[in-house]
Design a protein around this motif. Structure first.
Motif, mmCIF file in Angstrom:
data_model
loop_
_atom_site.group_PDB
_atom_site.id
_atom_site.type_symbol
_atom_site.label_atom_id
_atom_site.label_comp_id
_atom_site.label_asym_id
_atom_site.label_seq_id
_atom_site.Cartn_x
_atom_site.Cartn_y
_atom_site.Cartn_z
ATOM 1 N N MET A 26 -9.676 -14.984 -11.865
ATOM 2 C CA MET A 26 -9.972 -16.192 -11.084
ATOM 3 C C MET A 26 -10.709 -15.834 -9.628
ATOM 4 S SD MET A 26 -8.289 -18.158 -13.131
ATOM 5 C CE MET A 26 -8.203 -19.780 -12.349
ATOM 6 N N SER A 27 -11.443 -16.818 -9.298
ATOM 7 C CA SER A 27 -12.219 -16.555 -8.141
ATOM 8 C C SER A 27 -11.269 -16.567 -6.800
ATOM 9 C CB SER A 27 -13.533 -17.555 -8.063
ATOM 10 O OG SER A 27 -12.776 -18.832 -7.607
ATOM 11 N N SER A 28 -11.739 -16.154 -5.779
ATOM 12 C CA SER A 28 -10.788 -16.389 -4.608
ATOM 13 C C SER A 28 -10.424 -17.813 -4.050
ATOM 14 C CB SER A 28 -11.189 -15.603 -3.372
ATOM 15 O OG SER A 28 -12.584 -16.178 -3.049
ATOM 16 N N THR A 29 -11.520 -18.642 -4.330
ATOM 17 C CA THR A 29 -11.325 -20.066 -4.065
ATOM 18 C C THR A 29 -10.296 -20.740 -4.906
ATOM 19 O OG1 THR A 29 -13.675 -20.176 -3.068
ATOM 20 C CG2 THR A 29 -12.668 -22.271 -3.686
ATOM 21 N N THR A 30 -10.443 -20.234 -6.143
ATOM 22 C CA THR A 30 -9.287 -20.927 -7.009
ATOM 23 C C THR A 30 -8.127 -20.587 -6.761
ATOM 24 O OG1 THR A 30 -11.250 -20.938 -8.837
ATOM 25 C CG2 THR A 30 -8.833 -21.188 -9.727
ATOM 26 N N MET A 31 -8.023 -19.164 -6.388
ATOM 27 C CA MET A 31 -6.498 -18.706 -6.048
ATOM 28 C C MET A 31 -6.116 -19.451 -4.983
ATOM 29 S SD MET A 31 -5.412 -16.789 -8.376
ATOM 30 C CE MET A 31 -3.978 -16.311 -7.293
ATOM 31 N N LEU A 32 -7.039 -19.805 -3.914
ATOM 32 C CA LEU A 32 -6.561 -20.557 -2.777
ATOM 33 C C LEU A 32 -5.998 -21.807 -3.180
ATOM 34 C CD1 LEU A 32 -8.614 -20.728 0.511
ATOM 35 C CD2 LEU A 32 -7.816 -22.649 -0.369
ATOM 36 N N TYR A 33 -6.799 -22.552 -3.994
ATOM 37 C CA TYR A 33 -6.261 -23.725 -4.527
ATOM 38 C C TYR A 33 -4.721 -23.525 -5.181
ATOM 39 C CZ TYR A 33 -10.956 -25.701 -3.879
ATOM 40 O OH TYR A 33 -11.953 -26.091 -3.453
ATOM 41 N N VAL A 34 -4.563 -22.639 -5.991
ATOM 42 C CA VAL A 34 -3.363 -22.432 -6.567
ATOM 43 C C VAL A 34 -2.308 -22.139 -5.556
ATOM 44 C CG1 VAL A 34 -1.999 -20.820 -8.112
ATOM 45 C CG2 VAL A 34 -4.323 -21.619 -8.760
ATOM 46 N N TYR A 35 -2.658 -21.473 -4.524
ATOM 47 C CA TYR A 35 -1.577 -21.095 -3.098
ATOM 48 C C TYR A 35 -1.164 -22.324 -2.654
ATOM 49 C CZ TYR A 35 -2.077 -16.091 -4.170
ATOM 50 O OH TYR A 35 -2.082 -14.834 -4.500
ATOM 51 N N ASP A 36 -2.224 -23.108 -2.322
ATOM 52 C CA ASP A 36 -2.073 -24.478 -1.688
ATOM 53 C C ASP A 36 -1.166 -25.519 -2.224
ATOM 54 O OD1 ASP A 36 -2.628 -26.156 0.418
ATOM 55 O OD2 ASP A 36 -4.476 -27.005 -0.429
ATOM 56 N N LEU A 57 -0.363 -17.274 2.791
ATOM 57 C CA LEU A 57 -1.343 -16.443 1.556
ATOM 58 C C LEU A 57 -2.730 -17.060 1.329
ATOM 59 C CD1 LEU A 57 1.140 -15.517 -1.053
ATOM 60 C CD2 LEU A 57 -0.248 -14.048 0.207
ATOM 61 N N ALA A 58 -2.540 -18.410 1.319
ATOM 62 C CA ALA A 58 -3.858 -19.158 1.195
ATOM 63 C C ALA A 58 -4.538 -19.223 2.552
ATOM 64 C CB ALA A 58 -3.540 -20.720 0.817
ATOM 65 N N ARG A 59 -3.905 -19.380 3.639
ATOM 66 C CA ARG A 59 -4.790 -19.341 4.931
ATOM 67 C C ARG A 59 -5.360 -17.947 5.043
ATOM 68 N NH1 ARG A 59 -1.490 -18.976 10.227
ATOM 69 N NH2 ARG A 59 -1.285 -17.001 9.372
ATOM 70 N N ASP A 60 -4.952 -16.893 5.135
ATOM 71 C CA ASP A 60 -5.482 -15.529 4.869
ATOM 72 C C ASP A 60 -6.384 -15.465 4.009
ATOM 73 O OD1 ASP A 60 -3.581 -15.166 6.927
ATOM 74 O OD2 ASP A 60 -2.108 -13.724 5.691
ATOM 75 N N LEU A 61 -6.256 -15.962 2.813
ATOM 76 C CA LEU A 61 -7.538 -15.829 1.818
ATOM 77 C C LEU A 61 -8.821 -16.390 2.225
ATOM 78 C CD1 LEU A 61 -7.931 -14.410 -1.147
ATOM 79 C CD2 LEU A 61 -7.130 -16.728 -1.782
ATOM 80 N N ALA A 62 -8.493 -17.603 2.876
ATOM 81 C CA ALA A 62 -9.630 -18.307 3.515
ATOM 82 C C ALA A 62 -10.350 -17.644 4.161
ATOM 83 C CB ALA A 62 -8.989 -19.637 3.755
ATOM 84 N N SER A 63 -9.531 -17.480 5.401
ATOM 85 C CA SER A 63 -10.110 -16.657 6.671
ATOM 86 C C SER A 63 -10.747 -15.183 6.267
ATOM 87 C CB SER A 63 -8.756 -16.101 7.501
ATOM 88 O OG SER A 63 -9.476 -15.342 8.628
ATOM 89 N N LYS A 64 -10.240 -14.488 5.150
ATOM 90 C CA LYS A 64 -10.853 -13.165 4.839
ATOM 91 C C LYS A 64 -12.005 -13.742 4.223
ATOM 92 C CE LYS A 64 -10.279 -9.331 1.547
ATOM 93 N NZ LYS A 64 -9.325 -8.976 0.455
ATOM 94 N N ASN A 70 -12.545 -25.062 3.204
ATOM 95 C CA ASN A 70 -11.355 -25.091 2.234
ATOM 96 C C ASN A 70 -10.055 -24.468 2.865
ATOM 97 O OD1 ASN A 70 -12.494 -26.098 -0.222
ATOM 98 N ND2 ASN A 70 -13.391 -24.160 -0.685
ATOM 99 N N GLY A 71 -10.016 -23.867 4.043
ATOM 100 C CA GLY A 71 -9.172 -23.261 4.816
ATOM 101 C C GLY A 71 -8.378 -24.467 5.545
ATOM 102 N N LEU A 72 -9.231 -25.554 5.954
ATOM 103 C CA LEU A 72 -8.435 -26.737 6.585
ATOM 104 C C LEU A 72 -7.302 -27.457 5.779
ATOM 105 C CD1 LEU A 72 -11.722 -28.303 8.387
ATOM 106 C CD2 LEU A 72 -9.483 -27.619 9.393
ATOM 107 N N PRO A 73 -7.576 -27.676 4.574
ATOM 108 C CA PRO A 73 -6.435 -28.366 4.015
ATOM 109 C C PRO A 73 -4.920 -27.488 3.881
ATOM 110 C CG PRO A 73 -8.034 -28.169 2.437
ATOM 111 C CD PRO A 73 -8.623 -27.750 3.675
ATOM 112 N N VAL A 74 -5.398 -26.145 3.745
ATOM 113 C CA VAL A 74 -4.410 -25.257 3.810
ATOM 114 C C VAL A 74 -3.786 -24.952 5.324
ATOM 115 C CG1 VAL A 74 -3.794 -22.903 3.515
ATOM 116 C CG2 VAL A 74 -5.497 -23.755 1.912
ATOM 117 N N ILE A 75 -4.298 -25.096 6.088
ATOM 118 C CA ILE A 75 -3.829 -25.184 7.383
ATOM 119 C C ILE A 75 -2.840 -26.214 8.033
ATOM 120 C CG2 ILE A 75 -4.167 -24.840 10.062
ATOM 121 C CD1 ILE A 75 -6.663 -23.367 9.295
ATOM 122 N N TYR A 76 -3.394 -27.292 7.344
ATOM 123 C CA TYR A 76 -2.576 -28.744 7.191
ATOM 124 C C TYR A 76 -1.277 -28.483 6.686
ATOM 125 C CZ TYR A 76 -2.094 -33.916 7.078
ATOM 126 O OH TYR A 76 -1.603 -34.924 7.361
#
Length: 465
Positions: A26-36, A57-64, A70-76
């Motif tokens: 999976m791409s990092s963006t997709t993994m971010l969605y899964v974690y979110d 995990l999702a926030r750190d992945l977005a920041s990295k 895509n990091g905004l909904p995770v932080i929310y």
């Protein structure tokens, strides 16, 4: 789906995403969605530590990856998790980070959500002046972005809470009336919750203004909605969803462990002979397909069992409120204008429970449900236990007058039967309403409910339409 409290559907989606994430590159963006998604689910289930774990995990992945949008909904999700866990200082700092990030990427939706969220936190911290500033900041973005009506209702109620704390009930009442106007057309699963919040604030405002009769009426309606909320199966659904997800995680781990062992054993046995390499691959493939098929079938059976439980009243075995509202929305609204609904209520049911005990009360509910099943068996009509001693009957292709007559006959049947082990006569009051062009489902039910209360207030044992 989580937002609409459709937990079985939500968990099925999350499960599929989790399995795909573990079996594919999976791409990092997709993994971010899964974690979110996992963070949102666990936070909703009040498992805050797990929710925070996946949100971080999702926030750190977005920041990295510099994926700030895509990091905004995770932080929310992370901020809400802190807030729900009552970690108010962490929540306030999180929302402040969200305000700065949303300003940097110019995201109006989160420029609204961030100060609105922080305002809730500062309200809990009793920092009312700061809360008011944040609420006005959030309000300034309302016309710049499409926002869910529920967010606007929550914002209005935030203003009302703040003005009440500042002893300004007139201003509070203005925002409460704005919430009530939105709730008129907000026909969603969360309507009851937002209506109760709004009514509680309305009663407090009216009390501060000395309008005690109006405050009492608001409290009566609040009590009624609270009783309806208690009768829902939502708590049960949440527990089922949580248990199902946890057990699925174990199933997934075991499934992959077994597949790995099978693969290794077959490889050792078959690859010893070079000429059997193709056969080994075939066997491995067949076993993999077979195990995945069995796994999918078991998941499907579990999901169907969960759906049946979610749509069934555990006491009477009848359909529940959730099922009947879905039936009306899916089968009748917009497809068939000519149908009627009736809400029936067993008269003096509290007295039955108080005098004879809840066992006899339960017998009455079960028998009433059986009577409705028998009377509706050869028709296209549907019924459900709507809450407490209330039942709803949906009558496709019946006008108001026809529906009135049909329900009247049902009430006569009820009065002629002995539904319990005690020799007591039970009667029912009912309200009937007919669907009209352009009428919302919520409004249709309110008309039937109003007619029911008219029947109860004018002598009971009657049908009003």
């Amino acid at each position: 789906m989580l937002w609409q409290e459709e937990y079985p559907k939500a968990i099925e989606i999350i499960e599929n995403a989790y399995i795909e994430a573990k079996t594919a590159n999976m791409s990092s963006t997709t993994m971010l969605y899964v974690y979110d998604s996992l963070a949102a689910y666990y936070s909703t289930m009040s498992l805050f530590e797990k929710g925070k774990q996946y949100a971080v995990l999702a926030r750190d992945l977005a920041s990295k990856n510099g994926n700030f949008v895509n990091g905004l909904p995770v932080i929310y999700i992370l901020c809400m998790t802190y807030e729900r866990a009552e970690k108010l200082d962490s929540a306030a700092a999180c929302y402040e980070e969200m305000i700065m990030l949303s300003a940097m990427v110019k995201a109006p939706r989160y420029l609204f959500l961030a100060p609105a969220g922080k305002a809730n936190v500062t309200l809990k911290q009793k920092k009312y002046s700061q809360a008011l500033q944040l609420l006005y900041l959030a309000k300034s973005y309302v016309n710049k972005v499409i926002v869910n009506p529920a967010h606007i209702i929550a914002l209005n109620n935030g203003f009302a809470k703040t003005f009440l704390a500042l002893q300004q009930p007139e201003q509070a009442l203005e925002y409460i009336q704005a919430s009530e106007l939105l709730l008129t057309d907000y026909d969603r699963p969360l309507n009851n919750r937002y209506s109760r919040n709004t009514l509680s604030l309305k009663a407090q405002s009216l009390e501060q203004l000395g309008r005690f009769a109006e405050a009492t009426n608001a409290l009566k309606l609040l009590i009624k909605l609270t009783e309806q909320a208690k009768e829902t199966t939502q708590q049960k659904l949440e527990q089922e969803a949580r248990s199902r997800f946890e057990s699925t995680q174990q199933d997934i781990k075991l499934q992959f462990a077994e597949e790995k062992l099978k693969y290794q054993q077959i490889t050792l046995d078959k690859l010893a002979k070079e000429g059997q390499l193709q056969a080994a691959y075939s066997v491995i493939g067949i076993l993999a397909i077979l195990s995945i098929t069995i796994f999918a079938l078991n998941q499907r059976k579990a999901y169907l069992r969960s759906q049946r439980r979610a749509n069934t009243d555990p006491l009477t075995g009848a359909h529940n409120r959730r099922y009947i509202l879905d039936f009306i929305a899916a089968q009748l609204i917009g497809k068939q204008q000519n149908f009627s609904v009736s809400i029936l209520d067993i008269d003096h049911f509290k007295q039955v429970n108080d005098q004879y005990g809840h066992d006899i009360g339960d017998q009455a509910l079960i028998a009433f449900s059986a009577l409705l099943t028998e009377q509706l068996a050869d028709t296209e009509y549907q019924f459900a236990r709507f809450g407490g001693e209330e039942f709803i009957v949906v009558m496709p292709n019946l006008t108001l007058a026809q529906g009135h007559d049909f329900i009247g006959n049902l009430c006569i049947c009820l009065k002629s039967l002995s539904l319990t082990g005690k020799k007591i006569t039970l009667t029912s009051s009912a309200g009937v309403a007919q669907m009209q062009p352009g009428l919302a489902l919520n409004t249709l039910l309110k008309v039937a409910d109003t007619n029911l209360y008219h029947a109860k207030n004018t002598g009971r044992d009657k049908v009003c339409s």
